[in-house]
Write an enzyme that holds these catalytic residues in place. Structure first.
Site, PDB file in Angstrom:
ATOM      1  N   ASP A 175      -3.061   1.449   6.932  1.00  0.00           N
ATOM      2  CA  ASP A 175      -2.186   1.023   5.836  1.00  0.00           C
ATOM      3  C   ASP A 175      -1.999  -0.488   5.814  1.00  0.00           C
ATOM      4  OD1 ASP A 175      -1.940   3.689   5.320  1.00  0.00           O
ATOM      5  OD2 ASP A 175      -0.084   3.917   6.462  1.00  0.00           O
ATOM      6  N   ASP A 197       0.862  -1.176   0.000  1.00  0.00           N
ATOM      7  CA  ASP A 197       0.000   0.000   0.000  1.00  0.00           C
ATOM      8  C   ASP A 197       0.902   1.230   0.000  1.00  0.00           C
ATOM      9  OD1 ASP A 197      -2.571   1.390   0.370  1.00  0.00           O
ATOM     10  OD2 ASP A 197      -1.697   1.964   2.291  1.00  0.00           O
ATOM     11  N   GLU A 218      -1.850  -0.998  -5.831  1.00  0.00           N
ATOM     12  CA  GLU A 218      -2.999  -0.304  -6.376  1.00  0.00           C
ATOM     13  C   GLU A 218      -2.585   0.414  -7.643  1.00  0.00           C
ATOM     14  OE1 GLU A 218      -6.366   2.511  -4.282  1.00  0.00           O
ATOM     15  OE2 GLU A 218      -4.570   1.908  -3.223  1.00  0.00           O
TER      16      GLU A 218
END
Ligand SMILES: [Zn+2]
Length: 401
Positions: free
Chosen positions: A347, A179, A266
């Protein structure tokens, strides 16, 4: 597959002059046809294609006052037109902004699409001959093209794109979800452990130095020799900042790639984020660059880089029970799931979700054949699981700024 090696080169005086001419002609061709295609568009509603521009260029070169365009190799100028066409295509598919005119004060680059080779540790380029180069490793494969660039601090580099048939052995290692954030640059969950890596802030670190030198620059008289020197000094600080950032990200991506065979992240819209309030922090952190580095390093070594759609709610889902917490906003760093009462670090929870989602993506695709085993999960690897970034782009001079 294709691989890129970027080396520093040391042209002699004569070669420097020849390169300067090529940079100039290439820039001229870009600006000339950018203007011409804009004008034509306004008049007829249609821009110019590469073929039209190339034909036009051949005629332009024959004009007596444009004879100087014949000095560089024709292929270099054609490449400039190809780049211009690509820039327009990228613009029309909404990947980038409208093509800009090139200035002689920023970084210069040209691409030799053919006839380049390596002779006794030096680089042989069309019309330039042997250019002294320092190779950090050997190039064993057919050279496809060489991009020569000159930084604003007067250093020359060559990015050599070559074909390599070195077999990448199946990569081993863990599957990790990462992340990205500004508080901790990356939060990694590898299936067992979770750890965080703090960001570096080179822009902040060198802010004072930059300010002092910019101030000194602003006091110099326009057009003076001192001003030109001061411009270089400012450029040096910018170079220091971007080198510090790139160096850190290279080391970090190296470690992540060494540890993992699959990395799930992501699919950030870095350009979109860079327009927000967080812009400086995001640029400083170098999200886009980090993902590029991870992607091409994994690619090169037979690993997989999986990008999860950016609309996947990686932060809002509870990684234990799947409950979606719609109340979560950016300022909440820790939360308790109302459904299963688990306390989450924002996170860490996101990296757990990304990892799980990545495994899901890999295992629901059935085209592949390689069986992956990491921490108990069997996963099928596929060739089309994620949008692959082309490795040749990563270290091209334009993106290393
Ligand atoms: Zn829960």
């Amino acid at each position: 597959m294709l691989d890129v090696l970027k080396v520093r080169i040391y042209p002699n005086k004569e070669q420097e002059i020849s390169l300067a001419k090529s940079f100039g002609c290439s820039r001229f061709v870009w600006n000339f046809y950018l203007n011409k295609t804009n004008t034509q568009y306004q008049e007829t509603g249609k821009g110019m294609t590469y073929c039209q521009m190339a034909k036009d260029l051949t005629q332009l070169k024959k004009l007596p006052d444009h004879g100087w365009l014949q000095e560089p190799t024709a292929a270099v100028l054609q490449q400039s037109l190809i780049n211009l066409e690509t820039a327009f295509k990228n613009f029309f598919s909404k990947r980038t902004g409208f093509p800009k005119f090139k200035s002689k004060h920023s970084k210069q680059s040209i691409r030799f699409p053919e006839s380049c080779s390596i002779k006794s540790g030096n680089l042989k380029l069309p019309k330039l001959g042997l250019v002294k180069a320092s190779f950090s490793k050997s190039v064993n494969g057919k050279i496809k093209s060489v991009t020569v660039s000159k930084t604003s601090t007067d250093k020359y580099f060559a990015a050599i794109l070559f074909e390599t048939d070195e077999l990448t052995t199946a990569k081993t290692g863990k599957i990790s979800g990462i992340d990205l954030g500004l508080n901790s640059l990356v939060t990694v969950f590898d299936g067992e452990n979770c750890y965080k890596i703090a960001p570096i802030k080179p822009t902040r670190k060198y802010a004072k130095r930059l300010r002092i030198r910019q101030k000194s620059l602003s006091r110099k008289v326009k057009g003076s020799n001192n001003r030109r020197k001061a411009v270089k000094v400012v450029a040096k600080v910018h170079e220091k900042i971007s080198n510090t950032r790139a160096n850190f990200l290279h080391k970090l991506s190296r470690k992540l790639v060494d540890d993992n065979q699959v990395i799930v992240a992501e699919n950030l819209c870095v350009q979109g984020l860079a327009r927000t309030k967080l812009a400086v922090g995001i640029h400083d952190a170098g999200f886009g660059m980090l993902l590029n580095f991870i992607s091409y390093k994994l690619d090169r070594e037979g690993g997989k880089f999986v990008q999860v759609d950016r609309f996947f709610p990686s932060s809002k889902l509870c990684s234990c029970c799947g409950h979606k917490n719609d109340l979560l906003n950016l300022s909440i760093r820790e939360w308790i799931c109302s459904s299963c009462q688990t306390t989450h670090d924002r996170d860490e929870n996101a990296s757990r979700n990304l990892r799980a989602e990545g495994i899901k993506i890999l295992s629901t695709n059935t085209v592949g054949h390689t069986e992956l085993q990491a921490c108990g999960e069997a996963v099928r690897l596929v060739g089309t699981c994620a949008k692959k970034r082309v490795s040749q782009k990563q270290e091209s001079p334009a993106t290393l700024r």
